[in-house]
Design a protein around this motif. Structure first.
Motif, PDB file in Angstrom:
ATOM      1  N   GLY A  96      15.235  -7.133   7.583  1.00 14.21           N
ATOM      2  CA  GLY A  96      15.400  -8.576   7.709  1.00 14.21           C
ATOM      3  C   GLY A  96      16.437  -8.938   8.751  1.00 14.21           C
ATOM      4  N   LEU A  97      17.517  -8.150   8.809  1.00 16.93           N
ATOM      5  CA  LEU A  97      18.571  -8.387   9.799  1.00 16.93           C
ATOM      6  C   LEU A  97      18.070  -8.183  11.217  1.00 16.93           C
ATOM      7  CD1 LEU A  97      21.638  -8.824  10.434  1.00 16.93           C
ATOM      8  CD2 LEU A  97      21.911  -6.353  10.191  1.00 16.93           C
ATOM      9  N   LEU A  98      17.224  -7.184  11.408  1.00 15.92           N
ATOM     10  CA  LEU A  98      16.768  -6.828  12.746  1.00 15.92           C
ATOM     11  C   LEU A  98      15.558  -7.637  13.210  1.00 15.92           C
ATOM     12  CD1 LEU A  98      17.103  -2.935  12.523  1.00 15.92           C
ATOM     13  CD2 LEU A  98      18.655  -4.528  13.648  1.00 15.92           C
ATOM     14  N   THR A  99      14.729  -8.088  12.282  1.00 14.70           N
ATOM     15  CA  THR A  99      13.482  -8.757  12.673  1.00 14.70           C
ATOM     16  C   THR A  99      13.419 -10.237  12.294  1.00 14.70           C
ATOM     17  OG1 THR A  99      12.364  -8.199  10.593  1.00 14.70           O
ATOM     18  CG2 THR A  99      12.262  -6.578  12.363  1.00 14.70           C
ATOM     19  N   ASN A 100      14.389 -10.693  11.463  1.00 15.53           N
ATOM     20  CA  ASN A 100      14.378 -12.079  10.954  1.00 15.53           C
ATOM     21  C   ASN A 100      13.094 -12.380  10.174  1.00 15.53           C
ATOM     22  OD1 ASN A 100      16.910 -12.830  12.083  1.00 15.53           O
ATOM     23  ND2 ASN A 100      15.915 -13.096  14.084  1.00 15.53           N
ATOM     24  N   LYS A 101      12.555 -11.340   9.525  1.00 10.24           N
ATOM     25  CA  LYS A 101      11.351 -11.500   8.707  1.00 10.24           C
ATOM     26  C   LYS A 101      11.584 -10.858   7.346  1.00 10.24           C
ATOM     27  CE  LYS A 101       8.182 -11.359  12.670  1.00 10.24           C
ATOM     28  NZ  LYS A 101       7.033 -10.643  13.301  1.00 10.24           N
ATOM     29  N   ASN A 102      10.788 -11.277   6.360  1.00 12.87           N
ATOM     30  CA  ASN A 102      10.894 -10.760   5.000  1.00 12.87           C
ATOM     31  C   ASN A 102       9.718  -9.837   4.731  1.00 12.87           C
ATOM     32  OD1 ASN A 102      11.132 -10.259   2.267  1.00 12.87           O
ATOM     33  ND2 ASN A 102      11.543 -12.388   1.709  1.00 12.87           N
ATOM     34  N   VAL A 103      10.017  -8.593   4.403  1.00  8.89           N
ATOM     35  CA  VAL A 103       8.951  -7.616   4.164  1.00  8.89           C
ATOM     36  C   VAL A 103       8.078  -8.015   2.978  1.00  8.89           C
ATOM     37  CG1 VAL A 103      10.394  -6.152   2.689  1.00  8.89           C
ATOM     38  CG2 VAL A 103       8.451  -5.145   3.908  1.00  8.89           C
ATOM     39  N   PHE A 104       8.662  -8.719   2.014  1.00  5.55           N
ATOM     40  CA  PHE A 104       7.900  -9.115   0.827  1.00  5.55           C
ATOM     41  C   PHE A 104       7.020 -10.337   1.084  1.00  5.55           C
ATOM     42  CE2 PHE A 104      11.884  -7.159  -0.725  1.00  5.55           C
ATOM     43  CZ  PHE A 104      11.334  -6.042  -1.330  1.00  5.55           C
ATOM     44  N   ALA A 105       7.300 -11.064   2.174  1.00  2.50           N
ATOM     45  CA  ALA A 105       6.509 -12.249   2.496  1.00  2.50           C
ATOM     46  C   ALA A 105       5.426 -11.947   3.532  1.00  2.50           C
ATOM     47  CB  ALA A 105       7.418 -13.364   3.007  1.00  2.50           C
ATOM     48  N   PHE A 106       5.348 -10.697   3.970  1.00  6.19           N
ATOM     49  CA  PHE A 106       4.365 -10.333   4.990  1.00  6.19           C
ATOM     50  C   PHE A 106       2.950 -10.382   4.400  1.00  6.19           C
ATOM     51  CE2 PHE A 106       1.906  -7.294   7.529  1.00  6.19           C
ATOM     52  CZ  PHE A 106       2.213  -7.726   8.814  1.00  6.19           C
ATOM     53  N   LYS A 107       1.985 -10.778   5.204  1.00  2.00           N
ATOM     54  CA  LYS A 107       0.594 -10.855   4.759  1.00  2.00           C
ATOM     55  C   LYS A 107      -0.052  -9.480   4.915  1.00  2.00           C
ATOM     56  CE  LYS A 107      -3.743 -13.363   5.412  1.00  2.00           C
ATOM     57  NZ  LYS A 107      -4.455 -14.410   6.221  1.00  2.00           N
ATOM     58  N   TYR A 108      -0.305  -8.836   3.783  1.00  2.00           N
ATOM     59  CA  TYR A 108      -0.849  -7.486   3.783  1.00  2.00           C
ATOM     60  C   TYR A 108      -2.375  -7.537   3.745  1.00  2.00           C
ATOM     61  CZ  TYR A 108       3.890  -5.837   2.889  1.00  2.00           C
ATOM     62  OH  TYR A 108       5.234  -5.562   2.999  1.00  2.00           O
ATOM     63  N   THR A 109      -2.970  -7.491   4.923  1.00  5.64           N
ATOM     64  CA  THR A 109      -4.428  -7.472   5.024  1.00  5.64           C
ATOM     65  C   THR A 109      -4.944  -6.070   4.722  1.00  5.64           C
ATOM     66  OG1 THR A 109      -4.409  -6.903   7.365  1.00  5.64           O
ATOM     67  CG2 THR A 109      -4.309  -9.251   6.800  1.00  5.64           C
ATOM     68  N   PRO A 110      -6.226  -5.917   4.437  1.00  4.62           N
ATOM     69  CA  PRO A 110      -6.778  -4.574   4.193  1.00  4.62           C
ATOM     70  C   PRO A 110      -6.522  -3.608   5.345  1.00  4.62           C
ATOM     71  CG  PRO A 110      -8.340  -6.228   3.479  1.00  4.62           C
ATOM     72  CD  PRO A 110      -7.232  -6.966   4.163  1.00  4.62           C
ATOM     73  N   LEU A 111      -6.571  -4.100   6.592  1.00  6.16           N
ATOM     74  CA  LEU A 111      -6.333  -3.229   7.744  1.00  6.16           C
ATOM     75  C   LEU A 111      -4.880  -2.762   7.789  1.00  6.16           C
ATOM     76  CD1 LEU A 111      -7.626  -1.953  10.218  1.00  6.16           C
ATOM     77  CD2 LEU A 111      -6.985  -3.993  11.541  1.00  6.16           C
ATOM     78  N   VAL A 112      -3.958  -3.682   7.493  1.00 12.56           N
ATOM     79  CA  VAL A 112      -2.543  -3.309   7.448  1.00 12.56           C
ATOM     80  C   VAL A 112      -2.294  -2.271   6.363  1.00 12.56           C
ATOM     81  CG1 VAL A 112      -0.214  -4.148   6.931  1.00 12.56           C
ATOM     82  CG2 VAL A 112      -1.708  -5.482   8.417  1.00 12.56           C
ATOM     83  N   LEU A 113      -2.872  -2.493   5.189  1.00 10.50           N
ATOM     84  CA  LEU A 113      -2.709  -1.549   4.089  1.00 10.50           C
ATOM     85  C   LEU A 113      -3.290  -0.183   4.442  1.00 10.50           C
ATOM     86  CD1 LEU A 113      -3.542  -3.837   1.030  1.00 10.50           C
ATOM     87  CD2 LEU A 113      -1.304  -2.974   1.715  1.00 10.50           C
TER      88      LEU A 113
END
Length: 353
Positions: free
Chosen positions: A206-223
């Protein structure tokens, strides 16, 4: 087959597995991060270690290896240190330019040589020093671009180099001291490494990317790519411990730079990444350095075997671990230590192997 031949065959297999698996995971992570936007490197690494531990637990249940408990404090300290070194490498990448990050990776070899010389009384011949210098020069020409310095980034890089070197030296030292295999050490240290990164990973990402890993949209391709990356990581982690146990920290770092050159070449041939004559020249120089390093190690090993009957007990240990070993048990470390699988945050930074 003699013991020497078995050891040499095992070393070749370990080196080959390390190269193939490391290059494969970089390709997978490049797609996951650069194309699909999953930029949470530290959290992903904690998942890698968790899957590795689960895989080894299944292997233990199937009696593919024997569990051998030993000093719990040494295992805990080693595992936590490995986790911290991975986190520091990610921070170093996040707060430094690509060029300075590559310089950080290059600094691991001379730092390892210095630590082994000071604390393990290990000697490195002039021919070994020359081959390592040629290798580092070649990798530097091929990979180092801009060098933008800042105080915080420099401190983080220094800490990353020190923790990585110590963790890698501990990998080989623990295996030799407690007479445990790479699989046994990896199985016992994985939970501590995974827990360390699982706790700090989301905060660090979160510090490095300014994003939340838990809020990321996990599509089937990402998974799919996350699962594939975790499965490949089992081979990466296992082969790293295997290579370090059979050779030495310096040899493992030499192999790491070979993988960097292979990734660069792969990107040019198959992915059509930008490539210049400087890259080609650097890779050729680096390969020459690696060949010279292995050749010098083979010669020194043969000389050591010939002098064995008259060798005095107080003789200092020397660096004689080639990329393809010729004797058993030589050498005292990631990428390693758990391998430093550091997925980078954009395609231009994807130089890690």
């Amino acid at each position: 087959m003699s013991e020497g031949q078995k050891f040499q065959l095992g070393t070749v297999g370990a080196l080959s597995l390390s190269v193939v698996s490391s290059v494969s995971i970089v390709i997978c992570n490049k797609a996951l991060i650069s194309t699909l936007g999953f930029t949470f490197a530290t959290t992903l690494t904690s998942w890698h270690l968790l899957v590795t531990f689960c895989s080894l637990h299944v292997a233990l249940w199937m009696k593919l290896f024997e569990h051998k408990p030993f000093d719990a404090r040494a295992v805990m300290g080693f595992g936590i240190l490995n986790g911290i070194s991975i986190g520091l490498l990610n921070l170093s990448l996040g707060f430094n330019s690509v060029g300075f990050y590559q310089m950080t990776k290059l600094a691991i070899i001379p730092c390892t040589v210095l630590l082994e010389t000071l604390f393990f009384r290990k000697q490195f011949s002039r021919s070994i020093q020359l081959s390592l210098t040629i290798l580092l020069m070649g990798v530097g020409i091929a990979t180092v671009t801009d060098l933008q310095l800042n105080v915080l980034g420099s401190v983080l890089s220094l800490l990353a180099v020190l923790t990585t070197c110590v963790a890698q030296i501990m990998t080989n030292t623990i295996q030799k001291k407690f007479k445990v295999s790479s699989t046994q050490l990896l199985y016992q240290s994985c939970p501590y490494q995974a827990l360390t990164l699982f706790i700090v990973g989301p905060f660090l990402d979160g510090l490095l990317t300014n994003k939340n890993v838990f809020a990321f949209k996990y599509t089937p391709l990402v998974l799919f790519f996350i699962v594939l990356s975790c499965l490949i990581s089992v081979s990466v982690n296992f082969s790293t411990f295997l290579v370090i146990g059979k050779t030495s920290p310096v040899t493992y770092q030499v192999l790491g730079h070979l993988k960097t050159c292979l990734v660069l070449a792969f990107g040019y041939v198959l992915l059509r990444d930008p490539f210049s004559w400087r890259n080609i020249l650097g890779i050729l120089i680096a390969v020459a350095g690696m060949v010279l390093y292995s050749y010098c190690c083979v010669l020194e090993n043969q000389q050591k075997q010939n002098e064995a009957p008259v060798k005095l007990p107080e003789d200092k240990e020397s660096e004689t671990d080639p990329l393809i070993g010729v004797e058993n048990g030589t050498g005292i470390l990631a990428d390693g230590g758990v391998p430093k699988v550091v997925p980078l945050w954009n395609s231009n930074k994807d130089l890690d192997a």
